[in-house]
Design a protein around this motif. Structure first.
Motif, short mmCIF file in Angstrom:
data_model
loop_
_atom_site.label_atom_id
_atom_site.label_comp_id
_atom_site.label_asym_id
_atom_site.label_seq_id
_atom_site.Cartn_x
_atom_site.Cartn_y
_atom_site.Cartn_z
N ALA A 579 17.30 -47.87 12.66
CA ALA A 579 17.34 -49.11 13.44
C ALA A 579 18.78 -49.58 13.55
CB ALA A 579 16.47 -50.19 12.80
N PHE A 580 19.03 -50.30 14.64
CA PHE A 580 20.34 -50.90 14.88
C PHE A 580 20.13 -52.37 15.18
CE2 PHE A 580 23.76 -52.31 17.68
CZ PHE A 580 24.88 -51.97 16.94
N GLU A 581 20.93 -53.23 14.58
CA GLU A 581 20.75 -54.67 14.75
C GLU A 581 22.10 -55.36 14.77
OE1 GLU A 581 18.43 -58.42 12.59
OE2 GLU A 581 18.68 -56.50 11.57
N ILE A 582 22.20 -56.40 15.60
CA ILE A 582 23.41 -57.21 15.69
C ILE A 582 23.06 -58.62 15.23
CG2 ILE A 582 25.14 -58.19 17.23
CD1 ILE A 582 24.84 -55.74 18.98
N ILE A 583 23.87 -59.14 14.30
CA ILE A 583 23.73 -60.53 13.84
C ILE A 583 25.04 -61.24 14.15
CG2 ILE A 583 23.33 -62.05 11.87
CD1 ILE A 583 21.79 -59.79 10.55
N SER A 584 24.96 -62.33 14.90
CA SER A 584 26.19 -63.00 15.31
C SER A 584 25.95 -64.49 15.42
CB SER A 584 26.68 -62.43 16.65
OG SER A 584 27.89 -63.05 17.05
N LYS A 585 26.94 -65.25 15.04
CA LYS A 585 26.93 -66.70 15.20
C LYS A 585 28.27 -67.13 15.79
CE LYS A 585 23.60 -67.90 11.60
NZ LYS A 585 23.35 -68.73 10.40
N GLU A 586 28.21 -67.97 16.79
CA GLU A 586 29.42 -68.42 17.46
C GLU A 586 30.30 -69.21 16.49
OE1 GLU A 586 28.98 -69.31 21.93
OE2 GLU A 586 27.14 -70.08 21.04
N GLY A 587 31.57 -68.83 16.49
CA GLY A 587 32.54 -69.50 15.62
C GLY A 587 32.58 -68.94 14.21
N ILE A 588 31.69 -68.01 13.86
CA ILE A 588 31.66 -67.46 12.50
C ILE A 588 31.99 -65.96 12.51
CG2 ILE A 588 30.22 -67.02 10.49
CD1 ILE A 588 28.72 -69.55 11.09
N GLY A 589 31.34 -65.20 13.37
CA GLY A 589 31.62 -63.77 13.41
C GLY A 589 30.39 -62.96 13.78
N THR A 590 30.54 -61.64 13.71
CA THR A 590 29.48 -60.72 14.12
C THR A 590 29.34 -59.63 13.08
OG1 THR A 590 29.96 -61.14 16.45
CG2 THR A 590 28.69 -59.16 15.94
N ARG A 591 28.09 -59.23 12.83
CA ARG A 591 27.81 -58.12 11.92
C ARG A 591 26.91 -57.12 12.64
NH1 ARG A 591 25.52 -59.58 6.18
NH2 ARG A 591 27.70 -60.17 5.97
N ALA A 592 27.36 -55.86 12.70
CA ALA A 592 26.58 -54.76 13.27
C ALA A 592 26.01 -53.95 12.11
CB ALA A 592 27.44 -53.88 14.18
#
Length: 605
Positions: A579-592
């Motif tokens: 599985a592939f998932e993207i977690i992101s929050k504006e102003g904080i960052g992104t995790r792939a």
């Protein structure tokens, strides 16, 4: 030996069908008519017996419905607070009036309960005066002491379930002044602690129940309900109610009257001149019985005998005509298919057959047309695929680069930089050479995780040279995963995306954290950055669809969108569980996050 069916072999199919079907139909219809006449008597009796059984079962089901309503009514009384107070807390005129007002509407509007007697027992031997009502109002009943002297009370005590289904006779005078036979449900009345504190008798008028059960009875059939003692409880003729079965007129047919009414049903079933069916109620245990005279039913054979001859002649004539029509109906679509197949055989792929209908021939024509169209499409696809394959092979030959030439050239640049004392350029060339070496991987699709991490270190080293004061990175890998096999260049596009969005398009310092570890049976590969992040709607769209078009649009048309789509496609291609998932929050960052089921080595590993 010469086959006897040789003359049929060279005949057209239509004539073959006529030659085979017409004689067969004539013989079959004739034998069927004779056979139907011989067994008609038995068939008629069996059908009537089944109809009788259905009638008995239907009557039994109706009786069960009334009985279940009686049980439900008594259960309602168990739960009725007003009745509980009258029985348990004291029998007063005001409480009797409240119970009367609450129960009378239920009895008047319902079609099951016509009378109700309730004894509030103070102890095992004494009771207050009985509470008795009918659909017409308040009634009177015998005292509890007198009721205990009746056979009904004896049968109730002897019942294992403390419940009794029985018939009250008018001469017993249990319900004073009532001249109707009553089918009653007698049970103990219990308080909220399930302790018996009274006795309850719910009654149905036997004659009214008879009209409800047997209102659609035919004149030729005799129907009645009886208990195990052989007493008639309900009947098509209400004058039979309360009589022993042995006294019914049906026994006057042969003068053989049984001495024991309980055995009367068995004797009726053994008689050859009667058709007897019965069904037993699961609730009351009573029998629903239907009786019909067999001799009246056999009279129908006279009409069957005369009709059989007429029908046989007519059917034979119709069989000849229908056989010709059926043969024509069968052969015409087959002729169309045969002509179309001959044209298809010589390469005419535009062939189609027009067979109207949704039957087997219509579906056969549809499938044939689909097959021809599919063959034509497959031939076109094979031809186009062959052209594309040749074009791809030509492009591959034109774009091949000798790795040794590339490494030698980079080594020459490295030595030139060292001779000139430019250490930074030498380090960058060496890092670039390692990136190329690990990317090519001798043509292998899978690499060890340690090799992928080494490639990322060299790649980030080069990017660090590009952004010396803005890029910082850290890598943490579980040592046990160094030999884990994975598709090459699986994490590099994610790191490249992180640099694009957290360094190139953002101001300030960019931090990239790369980790690989085990968690709950999964191997997790993560790339985290502190960039500007993405909106929640866009993240959900990327995680939900994952299509190249959607990701390309999310990446503003950059190459990184195609890279993410490529990662998802490669995971689904190489692994059964990934599985592939993207977690992101504006102003904080992104995790792939890339998750691969532990133990899944990949299809091409």
């Amino acid at each position: 030996m010469r086959p006897i069916h040789l003359p049929l072999r060279n005949m057209p199919l239509q004539r073959k069908l006529l030659a085979l079907i017409v004689p067969l139909l004539i013989v079959t219809v004739s034998l069927t008519g004779l056979y139907s006449y011989v067994i008609a008597s038995r068939e008629v009796v069996d059908k009537i017996r089944q109809a009788q059984l259905n009638m008995a079962v239907k009557t039994k089901d109706q009786l069960d419905h009334f009985a279940q309503n009686s049980v439900s009514f008594t259960n309602y009384l168990f739960l009725n607070k007003t009745v509980q107070e009258m029985v348990g807390s004291g029998d007063t005129p005001s409480r009797r009036d409240m119970v009367f007002k609450s129960l009378l509407p239920l009895m008047v509007t319902g079609e099951t309960i016509q009378s109700l007697i309730l004894y509030a027992v103070k102890d095992n031997s004494t009771a207050s005066s009985p509470f008795a009502i009918t659909q017409t109002g308040i009634a009177s009943a015998i005292s509890y002491d007198r009721f205990k002297e009746t056979p009904y009370y004896e049968r109730l005590v002897a019942s294992p379930s403390n419940q009794l289904w029985d018939i009250l006779r008018p001469e017993d005078n249990v319900l004073t002044g009532d001249s109707h036979y009553k089918l009653v449900y007698i049970t103990l009345y219990k308080n909220h602690l399930y302790q018996p504190v009274g006795l309850l008798i719910a009654g149905m008028d036997a004659d009214k129940l008879s009209r409800n059960l047997f209102h659609d009875n035919t004149e030729d059939a005799v129907q009645f309900m009886m208990n195990d003692e052989g007493v008639v409880l309900a009947a098509t003729d209400t004058a039979w109610i309360g009589l022993p079965v042995s006294e019914l007129p049906v026994f006057g047919m042969d003068g053989d009257v049984p001495a024991n009414p309980a055995h009367a049903l068995d004797q009726l079933k053994a008689r050859s001149d009667l058709i007897v069916s019965d069904s037993v109620s699961d609730i009351t245990g009573w029998h629903s019985v239907v009786i019909q005279d067999r001799s009246k039913l056999v009279l129908e054979l006279r009409e069957i005998g005369s009709a059989t001859v007429s029908i046989t002649v007519i059917v034979c004539l119709l069989a000849i005509v229908m056989s010709w029509m059926i043969a024509r109906y069968v052969t015409n679509p087959m002729k169309k298919l045969m002509h179309s197949m001959k044209a298809l055989q010589i390469g005419d792929f535009s062939q189609r057959v027009d067979i109207v209908g949704n039957d087997e021939f219509g579906r056969l024509g549809y499938l044939y047309n689909s097959m021809v169209g599919r063959i034509k499409a497959l031939i076109h696809d094979v031809y186009a695929s062959s052209l594309k394959q040749r074009e791809a092979e030509l492009k591959a030959l034109q774009s091949q680069i000798n790795p040794h030439f590339l490494y030698n050239t980079l080594n020459m640049i490295n030595w030139s930089a060292l001779q000139k004392g430019d250490k930074d350029i030498s380090e960058m060339v060496v890092a670039l050479s390692q990136v190329f070496r690990l990317s090519l991987n001798s043509g292998n699709e899978f690499v060890a995780l340690s090799q992928e991490i080494e490639l990322l270190r060299h790649y980030l080293f080069l990017q660090k040279k590009r952004y010396p004061s803005r890029l910082y990175f850290d890598i943490e890998v579980d040592p046990a995963l160094h030999h884990f096999r994975m598709p090459k260049l699986l994490l590099q596009p994610l790191v490249e995306n992180a640099i694009i969005y957290s360094i190139e398009q953002a101001e300030g310092t960019g931090n990239i954290f790369i980790s690989a570890y085990r968690e709950d049976g999964w191997i997790r590969l993560e790339v985290t950055d502190n960039g500007p992040g993405m909106p929640e709607e866009l993240v959900q769209q990327l995680n939900r669809t994952g299509t190249a078009g959607a990701i390309r649009q999310a990446a503003d048309g950059t190459r990184s969108g195609m890279a993410i789509a490529n990662i998802k496609e490669r995971l689904s291609l190489f692994y059964k569980e990934a599985a592939f998932e993207i977690i992101s929050k504006e102003g904080i960052g992104t995790r792939a996050i890339v998750r691969i089921k532990e133990g899944d080595q990949g299809h091409d590993a």
